[in-house]
Design a protein around this motif. Structure first.
Motif, PDB file in Angstrom:
ATOM      1  N   VAL A  71      54.287  10.288  -7.101  1.00  0.00           N
ATOM      2  CA  VAL A  71      54.254  11.313  -8.148  1.00  0.00           C
ATOM      3  C   VAL A  71      52.813  11.518  -8.602  1.00  0.00           C
ATOM      4  O   VAL A  71      52.169  10.578  -9.059  1.00  0.00           O
ATOM      5  N   MET A  72      52.307  12.740  -8.455  1.00  0.00           N
ATOM      6  CA  MET A  72      50.973  13.082  -8.946  1.00  0.00           C
ATOM      7  C   MET A  72      51.110  13.705 -10.331  1.00  0.00           C
ATOM      8  O   MET A  72      51.933  14.598 -10.538  1.00  0.00           O
ATOM      9  N   VAL A  73      50.291  13.226 -11.270  1.00  0.00           N
ATOM     10  CA  VAL A  73      50.348  13.722 -12.652  1.00  0.00           C
ATOM     11  C   VAL A  73      48.998  14.327 -13.023  1.00  0.00           C
ATOM     12  O   VAL A  73      47.944  13.738 -12.751  1.00  0.00           O
ATOM     13  N   TYR A  74      49.062  15.509 -13.640  1.00  0.00           N
ATOM     14  CA  TYR A  74      47.858  16.229 -14.045  1.00  0.00           C
ATOM     15  C   TYR A  74      47.991  16.625 -15.518  1.00  0.00           C
ATOM     16  O   TYR A  74      49.070  16.987 -15.971  1.00  0.00           O
TER      17      TYR A  74
ATOM     18  N   LEU B 123      41.126  20.147 -16.067  1.00  0.00           N
ATOM     19  CA  LEU B 123      41.658  18.777 -16.052  1.00  0.00           C
ATOM     20  C   LEU B 123      40.990  17.947 -17.137  1.00  0.00           C
ATOM     21  O   LEU B 123      39.756  17.885 -17.206  1.00  0.00           O
ATOM     22  N   VAL B 124      41.784  17.320 -17.980  1.00  0.00           N
ATOM     23  CA  VAL B 124      41.226  16.492 -19.052  1.00  0.00           C
ATOM     24  C   VAL B 124      40.496  15.296 -18.427  1.00  0.00           C
ATOM     25  O   VAL B 124      41.066  14.526 -17.640  1.00  0.00           O
ATOM     26  N   ASP B 125      39.218  15.168 -18.748  1.00  0.00           N
ATOM     27  CA  ASP B 125      38.363  14.099 -18.211  1.00  0.00           C
ATOM     28  C   ASP B 125      38.276  14.129 -16.689  1.00  0.00           C
ATOM     29  O   ASP B 125      37.833  13.149 -16.072  1.00  0.00           O
ATOM     30  N   GLY B 126      38.705  15.227 -16.068  1.00  0.00           N
ATOM     31  CA  GLY B 126      38.621  15.339 -14.620  1.00  0.00           C
ATOM     32  C   GLY B 126      39.538  14.395 -13.870  1.00  0.00           C
ATOM     33  O   GLY B 126      39.365  14.163 -12.671  1.00  0.00           O
ATOM     34  N   LYS B 127      40.555  13.863 -14.562  1.00  0.00           N
ATOM     35  CA  LYS B 127      41.407  12.824 -13.958  1.00  0.00           C
ATOM     36  C   LYS B 127      42.737  13.369 -13.456  1.00  0.00           C
ATOM     37  O   LYS B 127      43.276  14.338 -13.973  1.00  0.00           O
ATOM     38  N   THR B 128      43.270  12.688 -12.431  1.00  0.00           N
ATOM     39  CA  THR B 128      44.663  12.832 -12.018  1.00  0.00           C
ATOM     40  C   THR B 128      45.211  11.427 -11.831  1.00  0.00           C
ATOM     41  O   THR B 128      44.446  10.469 -11.687  1.00  0.00           O
TER      42      THR B 128
END
Length: 455
Positions: free
Chosen positions: A219-222, A236-241
């Motif tokens: 599961v990928m979460v963005y 993207l918040v803080d560039g994170k996934t």
């Protein structure tokens, strides 16, 4: 076959529709045999309907041009009913309007659980507003997987036996589920070891790291700081996934926790905390992990926006399930995965169909719009919007348009608000705004309220 007379307004509405995944218009001059592929395509996709006797006079512009007599459509009806007898799945009727030219044949097709072929044995599927003939064994196998006729969960993998017979997850399971057996003989008895190889279901359920064999089974979460239709990398918040891996039950648990954690950081336009019913998030994420198509090399994608959560899972809806008959329709693509997860003492899934019903009801109880379910080209997209339904005050005033008065209890019943004190505050605020007043002569505990006629 029913014969229906429709109004001028209904004719206008019909002709203003556009051909798409669910509707098609055909000239009465079409060869009857050519219509069989339309039925096959709709039945093998999401169902739909087509009309014979409506001409496309220019791109996107349609005109009623029906058969002069009902008998003139007999050739079309005979061919179709021979191949697809009238039933709940295949329905035929005629449409007539006194101010329009002739009779139109309407054919309504439901999505079938089986592969629907023409009388010549050909198989078709429907695209946006077209049909495609499937000819290669690979295409037909993909359709079988998509419809749930066959399931990839029973396929064998290249994983070692030890990956599922000597994992921490299987050890926990045999104790938790009271299998009264060692892991390997139990897995063999459940047909999750075939030809000395673990099946996809065995790996998804009981390997500690299924992604070593099924890299996209995660599961990928963005988290996007945006309300745009499409999430952009810049938002993207803080560039994170986040990539949530592990066995199926661990994925569901970890994904729910991560999504809940990220939602707690979301604020509305008025800087108020935004929340979603935990039951809705849990059930929709669990459904995605359980019912996704594991033959498709893609992850489940969970996108958290400022105004909604999207859960997109690989694989179109199986069997006879369509966006139109959810949440009530019941069909399971991965029956083994679903059944085994239900054996855990902390089972993440309810019985088939009950999970989505719970998710929808929880949104209603929280006075939010129901989840939206749509099929994409290769998957299913569930959108959970933070869109409040009508305010309690609006519902109360609408009720009082027809009723003389309302009580606190009746107002709570209409608005799904459980708290007596919360409703008292709403009613008091409406009195303060001058739109409600207490009915004279009613007493505490039995107060009645009525609409102020000229506020």
């Amino acid at each position: 076959m029913d014969h229906l007379t429709i109004s001028n307004e209904e004719v206008t509405t019909l002709l203003e529709r556009s051909e798409d995944h669910y509707i098609d218009f055909k000239s009465k001059a079409i060869r009857p045999a050519s219509l069989e592929k339309q039925v096959s395509a709709f039945a093998n996709s999401s169902g739909g309907e087509f009309y014979v006797g409506i001409e496309e006079v220019s791109p996107g512009i349609f005109e009623w041009s029906g058969f002069s007599r009902i008998e003139d459509m007999n050739g079309h009806v005979h061919v179709l009913m021979n191949a697809f007898p009238a039933s709940d799945t295949f329905q035929y009727d005629t449409l007539f309007n006194p101010n329009s030219s002739g009779y139109v044949l309407r054919v309504t097709i439901g999505k079938t659980r089986y592969i629907c072929k023409t009388s010549a044995g050909d198989i078709y599927i429907r695209g946006a507003a077209s049909v495609k003939r499937l000819s290669s064994p690979c295409e037909i196998e993909e359709l079988k997987l998509a419809k749930g006729v066959t399931s990839y969960e029973t396929s064998t993998t290249q994983a070692s036996l030890a990956m599922v017979t000597d994992s921490l997850q299987i050890t926990e399971f045999v104790i938790d589920a009271l299998t009264f057996s060692e892991p390997e003989p139990w897995l063999r008895s459940q047909m999750m070891i075939v030809s000395e190889r673990p099946t996809v279901a065995a790996v998804v359920l009981f390997a500690d790291e299924p992604q070593a064999v099924l890299p996209k089974a995660s599961v990928m979460v963005y988290r996007y700081a945006s309300t745009d239709e499409i999430g952009m990398r810049d938002h993207l918040v803080d560039g994170k996934t986040w990539n949530i891996e592990g066995s199926a039950i661990k994925q569901i648990d970890s994904a729910v926790k991560k999504v809940t954690e990220l939602i707690e950081t979301v604020k509305s336009a008025s800087l108020e905390d935004i929340s979603y019913p935990p039951e809705t998030l849990h059930e929709i994420l669990a459904n995605a992990v359980i019912h996704r198509d594991y033959s498709i090399q893609d992850n489940i994608h969970v996108r958290i926006f400022d105004d909604r959560v999207e859960v997109e899972s690989p694989g179109r809806l199986p069997g006879n399930v369509t966006p139109r008959n959810l949440p009530g329709a019941r069909f399971s693509r991965n029956t083994m995965i679903e059944r085994m997860l239900h054996k855990f003492s902390d089972a993440p899934n309810k019985n088939v169909g009950e999970g989505l019903m719970t998710a929808f009801q929880a949104m209603t109880d929280m006075r939010l719009a129901e989840p939206e379910i749509n099929e994409t080209e290769n998957g299913v997209l569930v959108t959970i919007r933070h869109s409040p339904l009508d305010s309690p005050a609006t519902i109360i005033l609408r009720y009082l348009d027809k009723a003389e008065d309302i009580t606190n209890r009746k107002a709570r019943e209409l608005t799904n608000i459980q708290s007596d004190s919360k409703m008292r505050r709403i009613l008091a605020n409406m009195i303060k705004q001058g739109v409600l007043e207490q009915v004279p002569g009613t007493i505490k505990g039995g107060y009645k309220y009525r609409k102020v006629l000229n506020p």
